[in-house]
Design an enzyme around this catalytic site. Sequence first.
Site, PDB file in Angstrom:
ATOM      1  N   GLY A 267      -2.335   4.065  -7.422  1.00  0.00           N
ATOM      2  CA  GLY A 267      -1.884   3.822  -7.697  1.00  0.00           C
ATOM      3  C   GLY A 267      -1.673   3.152  -7.491  1.00  0.00           C
ATOM      4  O   GLY A 267      -2.018   1.381  -7.461  1.00  0.00           O
TER       5      GLY A 267
ATOM      6  N   CYS B 168       0.216   0.771  -5.942  1.00  0.00           N
ATOM      7  CA  CYS B 168       0.778  -0.152  -4.582  1.00  0.00           C
ATOM      8  C   CYS B 168      -0.768  -0.261  -4.401  1.00  0.00           C
ATOM      9  O   CYS B 168      -0.612  -1.675  -3.926  1.00  0.00           O
ATOM     10  CB  CYS B 168       1.323   1.153  -4.287  1.00  0.00           C
ATOM     11  SG  CYS B 168       1.111   0.674  -1.947  1.00  0.00           S
TER      12      CYS B 168
ATOM     13  N   LYS C 273       0.439  -8.651  -1.296  1.00  0.00           N
ATOM     14  CA  LYS C 273       0.488  -8.994   0.318  1.00  0.00           C
ATOM     15  C   LYS C 273      -1.204 -10.124   0.647  1.00  0.00           C
ATOM     16  O   LYS C 273      -0.858 -10.641   0.645  1.00  0.00           O
ATOM     17  CB  LYS C 273       0.821  -8.390   0.726  1.00  0.00           C
ATOM     18  CG  LYS C 273       2.226  -7.891   0.999  1.00  0.00           C
ATOM     19  CD  LYS C 273       2.570  -7.344   0.011  1.00  0.00           C
ATOM     20  CE  LYS C 273       3.815  -7.902  -0.649  1.00  0.00           C
ATOM     21  NZ  LYS C 273       4.389  -6.508  -1.451  1.00  0.00           N
TER      22      LYS C 273
ATOM     23  N   GLY D 227      11.579 -14.355 -15.039  1.00  0.00           N
ATOM     24  CA  GLY D 227      12.320 -12.904 -14.273  1.00  0.00           C
ATOM     25  C   GLY D 227      12.133 -13.244 -12.322  1.00  0.00           C
ATOM     26  O   GLY D 227      10.909 -13.284 -11.624  1.00  0.00           O
TER      27      GLY D 227
ATOM     28  N   ILE E 106       8.972  -9.543  -7.774  1.00  0.00           N
ATOM     29  CA  ILE E 106       7.841  -9.289  -7.281  1.00  0.00           C
ATOM     30  C   ILE E 106       7.481 -10.419  -8.316  1.00  0.00           C
ATOM     31  O   ILE E 106       6.531 -10.931  -8.006  1.00  0.00           O
ATOM     32  CB  ILE E 106       7.641  -8.001  -8.555  1.00  0.00           C
ATOM     33  CG1 ILE E 106       7.699  -7.288  -8.271  1.00  0.00           C
ATOM     34  CG2 ILE E 106       6.399  -7.898  -9.259  1.00  0.00           C
ATOM     35  CD1 ILE E 106       7.266  -5.973  -8.850  1.00  0.00           C
TER      36      ILE E 106
ATOM     37  N   ALA F 207       6.864   1.440  -2.538  1.00  0.00           N
ATOM     38  CA  ALA F 207       6.279   2.934  -2.005  1.00  0.00           C
ATOM     39  C   ALA F 207       6.373   3.530  -1.370  1.00  0.00           C
ATOM     40  O   ALA F 207       6.223   5.226  -1.309  1.00  0.00           O
ATOM     41  CB  ALA F 207       4.357   1.896  -1.715  1.00  0.00           C
TER      42      ALA F 207
ATOM     43  N   HIS G 165      10.377  -9.362  25.823  1.00  0.00           N
ATOM     44  CA  HIS G 165      10.416 -11.468  25.172  1.00  0.00           C
ATOM     45  C   HIS G 165       8.806 -11.819  24.883  1.00  0.00           C
ATOM     46  O   HIS G 165       8.252 -11.508  26.356  1.00  0.00           O
ATOM     47  CB  HIS G 165      11.528 -12.311  26.744  1.00  0.00           C
ATOM     48  CG  HIS G 165      11.254 -13.061  26.415  1.00  0.00           C
ATOM     49  ND1 HIS G 165      12.021 -14.275  25.140  1.00  0.00           N
ATOM     50  CD2 HIS G 165      10.292 -14.416  27.254  1.00  0.00           C
ATOM     51  CE1 HIS G 165      12.247 -15.255  25.651  1.00  0.00           C
ATOM     52  NE2 HIS G 165      10.900 -15.377  26.781  1.00  0.00           N
TER      53      HIS G 165
HETATM   54  C1  FAD Z   1       3.558  -6.047  -7.746  1.00  0.00           C
HETATM   55  C2  FAD Z   1       4.029  -5.529  -7.093  1.00  0.00           C
HETATM   56  C3  FAD Z   1       4.108  -5.682  -6.162  1.00  0.00           C
HETATM   57  C4  FAD Z   1       5.282  -4.923  -5.052  1.00  0.00           C
HETATM   58  N1  FAD Z   1       4.903  -4.443  -3.717  1.00  0.00           N
HETATM   59  C5  FAD Z   1       5.780  -3.796  -3.124  1.00  0.00           C
HETATM   60  C6  FAD Z   1       5.496  -3.371  -1.599  1.00  0.00           C
HETATM   61  O1  FAD Z   1       5.556  -5.050  -1.225  1.00  0.00           O
HETATM   62  N2  FAD Z   1       6.717  -2.544  -1.003  1.00  0.00           N
HETATM   63  C7  FAD Z   1       6.947  -1.318  -1.716  1.00  0.00           C
HETATM   64  O2  FAD Z   1       7.324  -0.310  -1.460  1.00  0.00           O
HETATM   65  N3  FAD Z   1       5.951  -1.881  -3.239  1.00  0.00           N
HETATM   66  C8  FAD Z   1       5.860  -2.359  -4.007  1.00  0.00           C
HETATM   67  N4  FAD Z   1       5.185  -2.194  -5.142  1.00  0.00           N
HETATM   68  C9  FAD Z   1       5.913  -1.177  -5.528  1.00  0.00           C
HETATM   69  C10 FAD Z   1       5.179   0.512  -5.433  1.00  0.00           C
HETATM   70  O3  FAD Z   1       4.240  -0.347  -5.795  1.00  0.00           O
HETATM   71  C11 FAD Z   1       5.829   1.391  -6.585  1.00  0.00           C
HETATM   72  O4  FAD Z   1       7.139   1.990  -6.044  1.00  0.00           O
HETATM   73  C12 FAD Z   1       5.057   2.775  -6.191  1.00  0.00           C
HETATM   74  O5  FAD Z   1       3.222   2.236  -6.383  1.00  0.00           O
HETATM   75  C13 FAD Z   1       5.158   4.179  -6.818  1.00  0.00           C
HETATM   76  O6  FAD Z   1       5.136   5.207  -6.250  1.00  0.00           O
HETATM   77  P1  FAD Z   1       5.103   6.095  -7.174  1.00  0.00           P
HETATM   78  O7  FAD Z   1       4.055   7.280  -6.486  1.00  0.00           O
HETATM   79  O8  FAD Z   1       6.006   6.538  -7.934  1.00  0.00           O
HETATM   80  O9  FAD Z   1       3.271   5.190  -8.833  1.00  0.00           O
HETATM   81  P2  FAD Z   1       2.861   5.087  -8.949  1.00  0.00           P
HETATM   82  O10 FAD Z   1       2.086   3.916  -7.619  1.00  0.00           O
HETATM   83  O11 FAD Z   1       2.684   3.877 -10.272  1.00  0.00           O
HETATM   84  O12 FAD Z   1       1.222   5.723  -9.058  1.00  0.00           O
HETATM   85  C14 FAD Z   1       1.406   6.439 -10.788  1.00  0.00           C
HETATM   86  C15 FAD Z   1      -0.633   6.561 -11.424  1.00  0.00           C
HETATM   87  O13 FAD Z   1      -0.257   7.526 -11.726  1.00  0.00           O
HETATM   88  C16 FAD Z   1      -0.765   7.543 -12.800  1.00  0.00           C
HETATM   89  N5  FAD Z   1      -0.297   8.435 -14.412  1.00  0.00           N
HETATM   90  C17 FAD Z   1       0.707   8.016 -15.263  1.00  0.00           C
HETATM   91  N6  FAD Z   1       1.050   9.423 -15.573  1.00  0.00           N
HETATM   92  C18 FAD Z   1      -0.170   9.800 -16.319  1.00  0.00           C
HETATM   93  C19 FAD Z   1      -1.196  10.648 -16.800  1.00  0.00           C
HETATM   94  N7  FAD Z   1      -0.825  11.298 -17.325  1.00  0.00           N
HETATM   95  N8  FAD Z   1      -2.671  11.131 -15.773  1.00  0.00           N
HETATM   96  C20 FAD Z   1      -3.015  11.160 -15.112  1.00  0.00           C
HETATM   97  N9  FAD Z   1      -2.527   9.799 -14.612  1.00  0.00           N
HETATM   98  C21 FAD Z   1      -1.259   8.902 -15.028  1.00  0.00           C
HETATM   99  C22 FAD Z   1      -0.780   5.939 -12.989  1.00  0.00           C
HETATM  100  O14 FAD Z   1      -2.299   5.658 -13.440  1.00  0.00           O
HETATM  101  C23 FAD Z   1      -0.540   5.502 -11.556  1.00  0.00           C
HETATM  102  O15 FAD Z   1      -2.081   5.256 -10.746  1.00  0.00           O
HETATM  103  C24 FAD Z   1       5.195  -3.492  -5.668  1.00  0.00           C
HETATM  104  C25 FAD Z   1       4.716  -2.900  -7.105  1.00  0.00           C
HETATM  105  C26 FAD Z   1       4.349  -3.928  -7.880  1.00  0.00           C
HETATM  106  C27 FAD Z   1       4.364  -3.258  -9.840  1.00  0.00           C
END
Ligand code: FAD
Lengths: 469, 421
Positions: free
Chosen positions: A42, A44, A53, A184, A188, A322, A448
């Site tokens: 996903g 993350c 990172k 922004g 991020i 995440a 320590h």
């Molecule tokens: C640049 C960046 C840095 C980040 N850094 C951090 C961090 O340091 N620490 C942290 O905790 N969080 C971080 N995040 C946030 C973190 O990535 C998200 O909170 C996390 O990935 C959310 O997880 P999720 O499982 O909800 O969704 P996602 O990780 O967004 O996964 C959703 C998945 O569903 C799939 N999908 C969606 N719809 C469909 C469909 N209809 N059919 C098939 N597949 C589908 C997508 O392809 C995707 O792979 C960061 C985000 C970004 C953009």
Amino acid sequence: MSETIKTKVLVIGGGPGGYVAAIRAGQLGLDTVLVEADRLGGTCLIRGCIPSKALIHVAGKFEEMTRCASDDSLGIRLPAAPVLDMAEAQRWKSGVVDKLNAGVGALLRKAKVRTLNGWATFSDAKTCSVRTEKGDVTVSAEHVILANGSVPVALPDLPFGGRVLSSADALSLQELPKRLVVVGAGYIGMELGIAFARMGSHVTFVEAGPRILPLYDAQLTRPVEQWLKKHGIAVHVNARAQGLAQGPDGPVLAVANGSGPLALPCDRVLVTVGRAPNTAGWGLENMAVDMNGRWIKVDSQCRSSMRNVWAIGDLVGEPMLAHKASAQGEMVAEIIAGHRRSFDPVAIAAVCFTEPEIVGAGLSPDEAKAAGIETKVATFPFAANGRSLTMEAGADGGFVRVTARADNHLVLGLHAVGAHASELSGEFALALEMGARLEDLAGTIHVHPTMSETLPEAALAALGHAIHL
Amino acid sequence: MAQYAFKLPDIGEGIAEAEIACWRVAVGDRVEEDQPLADMLTEKAAVEIPSPVSGRVIQLNGQAGDKVAIGSVLVLLEVEGESSGELPPAGVAKPAAPPPPAPVAAAPPPKPVTGQVPAAPAAPVVPRAAGEKPVASPAVRRRAQELGILLSYVQGSGKAGRITQEDLERFAAGGAVGSAPLSTARGPRDAVHEIRIIGLRRKIAEAMQRSKQRIPHFAYVEEVDVTALEEARAQLNANRRKDQPKLTLLPFLVEALAKALPDFPAMNARYDDEAGIVRRYEALHVGIATQTPNGLVVPVLRHAEARDLWDTAAEISRLAEAARSGKGTREELSGSTITISSLGPIGGIVTTPVINAPEVAIIGVNKIVEKPVVRGGQIVVRQCMNLSSSFDHRVIDGWDAARFIQRLRALLESPVTLLVR
Ligand SMILES: Cc1cc2nc3c(=O)[nH]c(=O)nc-3n(C[C@H](O)[C@H](O)[C@H](O)COP(=O)(O)OP(=O)(O)OC[C@H]3O[C@@H](n4cnc5c(N)ncnc54)[C@H](O)[C@@H]3O)c2cc1C
């Protein structure tokens, strides 16, 4: 003829929410199918936390070596300045991502989860059709876990493409932009902008709000602001990006701010103005689930309004992190398996991998005050911590801060800013979940020399008798 | 010291498992032979399970609401040493099904032998202010959830009110789940209290669901003029002998059933819908739906066809008392052929009673009210009551049901016909 699968649990999305839900469901012996259109892991793993990172690590190494080429205060002198090969750095980063991506696949297989690669579109709440390479597959399930995640938000006048990058685009740049404008200044944008600055880009921030990193209070963001100032990085607050234009010396980003219009020269513009739940394009409208604003509405067990349809992660609201997604995924799988669970964390810690790092868990002093709680608050500076000094980390204004109830000393919030401060997040979260009091923090012997020693010191300070201050 | 694994004995013909209604002992308690260990629920009745030996409770397997198979280890006891020689065959030291982890670890140090079972001390009940989270570690919070306990009601013995694992187990042992009084202060309240549906309430819920799911009910309501009956009842009560109980309306209704049913045999029956057989009974065993402190139970007035009015009245009051005090036996709680449901003086205008499966009819009694009625062109005040009845439409037609109720009405409206033998 298209294949049809009937399963107990169907998980949509292979991010940290979805894949954890699927693995746990599989471990619990539930017949489980996971659908992911892109790569497992996903946002993350593929275009978020992990690649960012990795690049931040590259940036840190590079900056350090650059310094060694001009300054030998540690007794290390590089005879010549290092050279950054962005494409090579990307290859290394991709190696990390690939390894983790393969790992997720292996874990899913071990848990006997069937994975479908393709886009799922729902026709009703329990049935979807998945377009895979080998043809369409219809999946119908008793339970559906939606973990579709989130997508970057674009600005109408700066659509992604060409010079305008999303965070995902920025993370796979093969060449370092000379001049990068980041629109922004949330976490991020700040993380990526600072990383590019450390790799050598000339970075400028444009933020519509009055200050950077609005999620954290001013005391915590001050060291970051000072770092930016020291490195000559301009931050335009109360400023709105309006669109790209062609200036005399190349492209410029037109910006409106209180004191008049600006034209910021740029090769690239990184737009990080937020992320929106991914609710369009997969038939959510056919599922009859209630919404909570732009998010899917769920209760404390992540149940949506439709029976046996669950939603987790970025799809259901803040914090979009995440570890929150994973925790909810694990929980939902267990509830489906018949366990009694609910999502009731005391605190979800959040880290901002800026320079320096910020970490927070629980209530800030202001939030506690707003909740009508009388508090004891104390800070302890990393400048007075031996380990920080041995890591050249004492000079950036970092500190740890504890917020506790005045009456019974129950710890309500733990925050820190400073180099490596993110490593304290686990102890912060643990202390809050366990219901620690100031006396518990003070009474735990910390190794320590480590940065963690600052925590009992801060607690002692709150109790009125810090040792090293 | 030896261990004795007490296995759940066979507590009724054809029963493979029973549900733990409640524990009567706690881990660490000293029990005497024949002292009750637990109340177990079978399909019909609560059964007290006495201990076959004297000893100390080491382990209780399962919690209230859990189902336990006949023959599996229910309680592990520590009994006097081998020397006595009269030990019952000692069971395995390790129970077949491991219990939820906590109780063993949390076993309190041995208490002095008092002969009586010390009740687990229930912590005082203090719901916290709305929105205030109880302080407890994630492990304790999770365990509370498994036990179905709302932590806001558990008093924490730790500093800052922190709830320890022991606090929780103590509370759970006190059985105070969900019974805590709610705050009476007015103002918005957001707390949600989860109540596990277990024990008798679960039995009731399952029975009701089965009945409504399986049986296509239809209802028939008719008004009965009970003025004359009420007069007759008053007279009979006024002249009753010392040894005779007071007559309520119920015995008259039972009498009417006994008189009418020989002409309507289809109503006094049980439908085995899986086998496709309706069994019509010559005997009249009337289920009397009775409200008890724990919920609805249906004791059975057996052989009403052979009883007189006074006899019926006496038996009904005896059964009701037994049901209310939870002392009803399996015999007394099963085997009805038709059921009467009465809400007494709060009986409302109309009800839609749920058939007591596998029966095919239920007669619901509504309350008696005085009302103006037109008789021969005159408005007169009469005592009237509705009968609201439900029938299994798979095997009973509306026409027959209506005729049956009309017959009951005719009998009840002219008590003379009802009372002649
Ligand atoms: C640049 C960046 C840095 C980040 N850094 C951090 C961090 O340091 N620490 C942290 O905790 N969080 C971080 N995040 C946030 C973190 O990535 C998200 O909170 C996390 O990935 C959310 O997880 P999720 O499982 O909800 O969704 P996602 O990780 O967004 O996964 C959703 C998945 O569903 C799939 N999908 C969606 N719809 C469909 C469909 N209809 N059919 C098939 N597949 C589908 C997508 O392809 C995707 O792979 C960061 C985000 C970004 C953009």
